[in-house]
Write a protein that holds these residues in place. Structure first.
Motif, mmCIF file in Angstrom:
data_model
loop_
_atom_site.group_PDB
_atom_site.id
_atom_site.type_symbol
_atom_site.label_atom_id
_atom_site.label_comp_id
_atom_site.label_asym_id
_atom_site.label_seq_id
_atom_site.Cartn_x
_atom_site.Cartn_y
_atom_site.Cartn_z
ATOM 1 N N GLY A 1 0.984 -1.187 0.060
ATOM 2 C CA GLY A 1 -0.082 -0.021 0.092
ATOM 3 C C GLY A 1 0.835 1.213 0.084
ATOM 4 N N VAL A 2 2.123 1.409 -0.183
ATOM 5 C CA VAL A 2 2.987 2.345 0.033
ATOM 6 C C VAL A 2 2.827 3.075 -1.376
ATOM 7 C CG1 VAL A 2 5.428 3.270 -0.436
ATOM 8 C CG2 VAL A 2 4.930 1.319 1.226
ATOM 9 N N SER A 3 2.380 4.470 -1.083
ATOM 10 C CA SER A 3 1.787 5.325 -2.383
ATOM 11 C C SER A 3 1.819 6.735 -2.097
ATOM 12 C CB SER A 3 0.275 5.040 -2.624
ATOM 13 O OG SER A 3 -0.538 5.029 -1.520
ATOM 14 N N GLN A 4 2.157 7.370 -0.740
ATOM 15 C CA GLN A 4 2.191 8.637 -0.602
ATOM 16 C C GLN A 4 3.283 9.507 -1.367
ATOM 17 O OE1 GLN A 4 0.030 10.614 1.359
ATOM 18 N NE2 GLN A 4 -1.282 8.745 1.664
ATOM 19 N N ALA A 5 4.426 8.972 -1.333
ATOM 20 C CA ALA A 5 5.391 9.558 -2.144
ATOM 21 C C ALA A 5 5.906 8.660 -3.378
ATOM 22 C CB ALA A 5 6.893 9.405 -0.998
ATOM 23 N N TYR A 6 5.051 8.047 -3.848
ATOM 24 C CA TYR A 6 5.464 7.057 -4.910
ATOM 25 C C TYR A 6 4.763 7.628 -6.130
ATOM 26 C CZ TYR A 6 5.542 3.215 -8.224
ATOM 27 O OH TYR A 6 5.912 2.225 -9.457
ATOM 28 N N THR B 1 13.071 0.274 -5.377
ATOM 29 C CA THR B 1 12.379 1.473 -4.575
ATOM 30 C C THR B 1 12.136 0.783 -3.283
ATOM 31 O OG1 THR B 1 11.473 2.287 -6.757
ATOM 32 C CG2 THR B 1 10.338 2.857 -4.634
ATOM 33 N N PHE B 2 12.089 1.702 -2.207
ATOM 34 C CA PHE B 2 11.388 1.308 -0.937
ATOM 35 C C PHE B 2 11.042 2.688 -0.222
ATOM 36 C CE2 PHE B 2 12.072 1.093 3.752
ATOM 37 C CZ PHE B 2 11.524 -0.104 4.066
ATOM 38 N N LEU C 1 -5.714 12.270 6.237
ATOM 39 C CA LEU C 1 -4.614 12.828 6.165
ATOM 40 C C LEU C 1 -3.448 11.615 6.040
ATOM 41 C CD1 LEU C 1 -4.140 15.404 8.939
ATOM 42 C CD2 LEU C 1 -4.594 15.871 6.563
ATOM 43 N N GLY C 2 -2.260 11.914 5.130
ATOM 44 C CA GLY C 2 -1.424 10.662 5.013
ATOM 45 C C GLY C 2 -0.045 11.320 4.676
ATOM 46 N N GLY C 3 1.001 10.749 5.058
ATOM 47 C CA GLY C 3 2.495 11.146 4.730
ATOM 48 C C GLY C 3 3.023 10.001 4.303
ATOM 49 N N GLY C 4 4.306 10.086 3.456
ATOM 50 C CA GLY C 4 5.271 9.084 3.412
ATOM 51 C C GLY C 4 6.508 9.321 2.805
ATOM 52 N N ILE C 5 7.609 8.415 2.615
ATOM 53 C CA ILE C 5 8.725 8.735 2.014
ATOM 54 C C ILE C 5 9.197 7.604 1.072
ATOM 55 C CG2 ILE C 5 9.946 7.511 3.952
ATOM 56 C CD1 ILE C 5 12.009 9.795 3.906
ATOM 57 N N VAL C 6 9.768 7.817 0.049
ATOM 58 C CA VAL C 6 10.209 6.642 -0.770
ATOM 59 C C VAL C 6 11.926 7.151 -1.113
ATOM 60 C CG1 VAL C 6 10.161 6.013 -3.219
ATOM 61 C CG2 VAL C 6 8.065 6.093 -1.962
ATOM 62 N N LEU D 1 15.203 10.732 -3.266
ATOM 63 C CA LEU D 1 14.447 10.495 -2.083
ATOM 64 C C LEU D 1 13.261 11.468 -2.039
ATOM 65 C CD1 LEU D 1 14.176 9.404 0.851
ATOM 66 C CD2 LEU D 1 15.155 11.796 1.525
ATOM 67 N N THR D 2 11.952 11.051 -2.060
ATOM 68 C CA THR D 2 10.985 11.571 -2.372
ATOM 69 C C THR D 2 9.921 11.758 -1.097
ATOM 70 O OG1 THR D 2 10.544 11.073 -4.717
ATOM 71 C CG2 THR D 2 8.709 11.812 -3.720
ATOM 72 N N LEU D 3 9.501 12.946 -0.827
ATOM 73 C CA LEU D 3 8.422 12.969 0.400
ATOM 74 C C LEU D 3 7.167 13.336 -0.081
ATOM 75 C CD1 LEU D 3 10.720 15.408 2.438
ATOM 76 C CD2 LEU D 3 10.496 13.067 2.663
ATOM 77 N N GLY D 4 6.109 12.695 0.404
ATOM 78 C CA GLY D 4 4.846 13.001 -0.008
ATOM 79 C C GLY D 4 3.876 13.174 1.038
ATOM 80 N N ALA D 5 2.759 13.685 0.566
ATOM 81 C CA ALA D 5 1.474 14.073 1.764
ATOM 82 C C ALA D 5 0.325 14.299 0.763
ATOM 83 C CB ALA D 5 1.868 15.036 2.544
ATOM 84 N N THR D 6 -0.762 13.788 1.333
ATOM 85 C CA THR D 6 -2.136 13.994 0.830
ATOM 86 C C THR D 6 -2.922 14.298 2.074
ATOM 87 O OG1 THR D 6 -2.742 11.661 0.978
ATOM 88 C CG2 THR D 6 -1.738 12.251 -0.858
ATOM 89 N N GLY D 7 -4.034 14.961 1.608
ATOM 90 C CA GLY D 7 -5.189 15.254 2.799
ATOM 91 C C GLY D 7 -6.488 15.603 2.005
#
Length: 431
Positions: free
Chosen positions: A51-56, A298-299, A285-290, A231-237
């Motif tokens: 389910g990793v998707s915020q920063a993908y 990719t991780f 709200l969501g946040g992630g890092i890739v 490196l990618t940072l991501g956020a949704t809301g």
């Protein structure tokens, strides 16, 4: 390539028909509460990674969880997926099995310019499908005790049709999805008594139709680490949103029909139509890092939360609580540029998640966790063609509940997706 695409579309049509057949057998008692079972809302690629998707983001696929990723589209992309599997409900030493299946999503992504993309899509959001029988005893006329069987049934769900866009400037991207949330949910309770000239079986049915605009926004920021790594940072809301609903109610007395071996309507006692109300859909709200090494691996890590304490349906709260989920996963390609050896160009994926579901029954929280594996299988490209196709598959095993909850639920899902890429708007040149 035309034959390959025709074969893929024929297989997809068959799978859609099969998924609809299996969906009719689904039986999830937990879908009786709230707005039903919440669909896993990721692309099959992301579901293969837990389910990793915020920063993908991917130039050749559509990550609709974070619309900021649309800015990276480089090819016109048609993306569709279906899923099917089985569900096992456990109650002490008893197990109940049912099938499940549905359309996962259908979407079209179009690059409008460099670092600017647009997506149109349709996907299911929730699903209600249950059929539960409860046997008990009830007292009538102060002294007459009579066995009664209550049958609880529900079906329906909510869908989203949406349009989104994402724009990138340097390493920063921003995007938004705007669309319409719609659907119907029907719940009924049937009371069945032994044959009696004074007491008739009855049924109470409630149907709610939903429809309203919705939105969500997303951000991504990519940092170049050198040596083909970034490196990618991501956020949704999205903030809590007020949906519109219309509720119908019907109460009927029933009579047993020997010809159909079922109960039919004998008389309509009450019918109410057109009551309008509001449904408060919660903040998300969501946040992630890739971390990525281009064309190799990719991780990523994700965290999401939904404030279901805000939920109200015609002023009623229901048995819900705030939910959260953590996910971790990645993908690996042995050699994306390999000339020989098909399996060197296959993308292999693995991931898992853990969290707390949005349902809370009898004062007990509902833990959820799952594990997934997946693969991206490239379809051989024909010479002198601008078309690229990938078959993506993911297999998931998930669990909800524990020894303290009323029921424990385990599901097994196979997700099959087709990504068809093409380069549009090419100006033809002739010598």
């Amino acid at each position: 390539m035309r034959r390959t695409k025709a074969g893929i579309l024929c297989l997809l049509a068959f799978l859609l028909l099969l998924a609809n057949t299996v969906a009719a057998q689904d039986n999830s008692p937990y879908s009786r509460y709230g707005l039903g079972d919440l669909n896993l809302n990721q692309n099959v690629i992301n579901r293969g990674m837990g389910g990793v998707s915020q920063a993908y983001s991917d130039p050749q696929s559509v990550n609709f969880v974070n619309p900021a990723s649309y800015s990276n589209l480089v090819l016109t992309t048609f993306d569709i997926a279906v899923e099917g599997g089985a569900r096992v409900i456990s109650n002490n030493d008893k197990n109940f099995r049912s099938g499940l299946g549905s359309l996962s999503y259908i979407q079209l992504g179009v690059p409008l310019a460099r670092k600017w993309g647009m997506v149109l899509g349709l996907r299911p959001v929730t699903k209600v499908s249950y059929n539960i029988m409860e046997n008990t005893e009830q007292t009538f006329f102060d002294t007459l005790k009579m066995p009664v069987a209550y049958q609880y049934e529900g079906n329906g769900g909510l869908y989203q049709v949406y349009a989104g866009t994402g724009v990138g400037i340097g390493g920063f991207s921003i995007g938004a999805n705007v669309g319409y949330l719609f659907g119907n949910i029907e719940n009924s309770t049937k009371a069945i008594y032994p044959s009696n000239q004074f007491i008739f079986p009855s049924r109470h049915t409630q149907r709610v139709s939903y429809g309203h605009l919705f939105y969500n926004i997303g951000l991504q920021y990519r940092i170049d680490l050198g040596k083909e790594m970034d490196l990618t940072l991501g956020a949704t809301g999205s903030l809590k949103q007020n949906l519109s609903g219309r509720r119908e109610q019907m109460r009927e007395t029933l009579a047993f029909d020997g010809a159909s071996n079922d109960y039919i309507t004998q008389d309509t006692v009450l019918y109410e139509k057109g009551e309008r109300g509001k449904i408060i859909y919660p903040q998300q709200l969501g946040g992630g890092i890739v971390l990525r090494k281009q064309e190799n691996w990719t991780f990523g890590l994700d965290f999401t939360t939904e404030q279901w304490d805000q939920y109200r349906n015609f002023g009623e709260k229901d048995s819900v609580r705030n939910a959260w989920k953590m996910a971790a996963g990645g993908q690996f390609v042995p050699n994306a540029r390999a000339i020989n050896g098909y399996w060197n160009k296959v993308t292999y994926r693995v991931g898992g998640y853990y969290g707390v579901d949005y349902l809370k029954l009898n004062g007990q929280d509902m833990p959820v966790f799952g594990f997934s594996i997946g693969a991206g299988l490239p379809v051989r490209r024909q010479p002198y063609s601008n078309q690229f196709s990938v078959i993506n598959v993911a297999f998931e095993v998930g669990h909800r509940g524990n020894n303290q909850t009323v029921l424990k639920e385990t599901w097994y899902r196979m997700v099959l997706g087709f990504t068809l890429n093409d380069r549009w708007f090419i100006k033809r040149k002739y010598d």
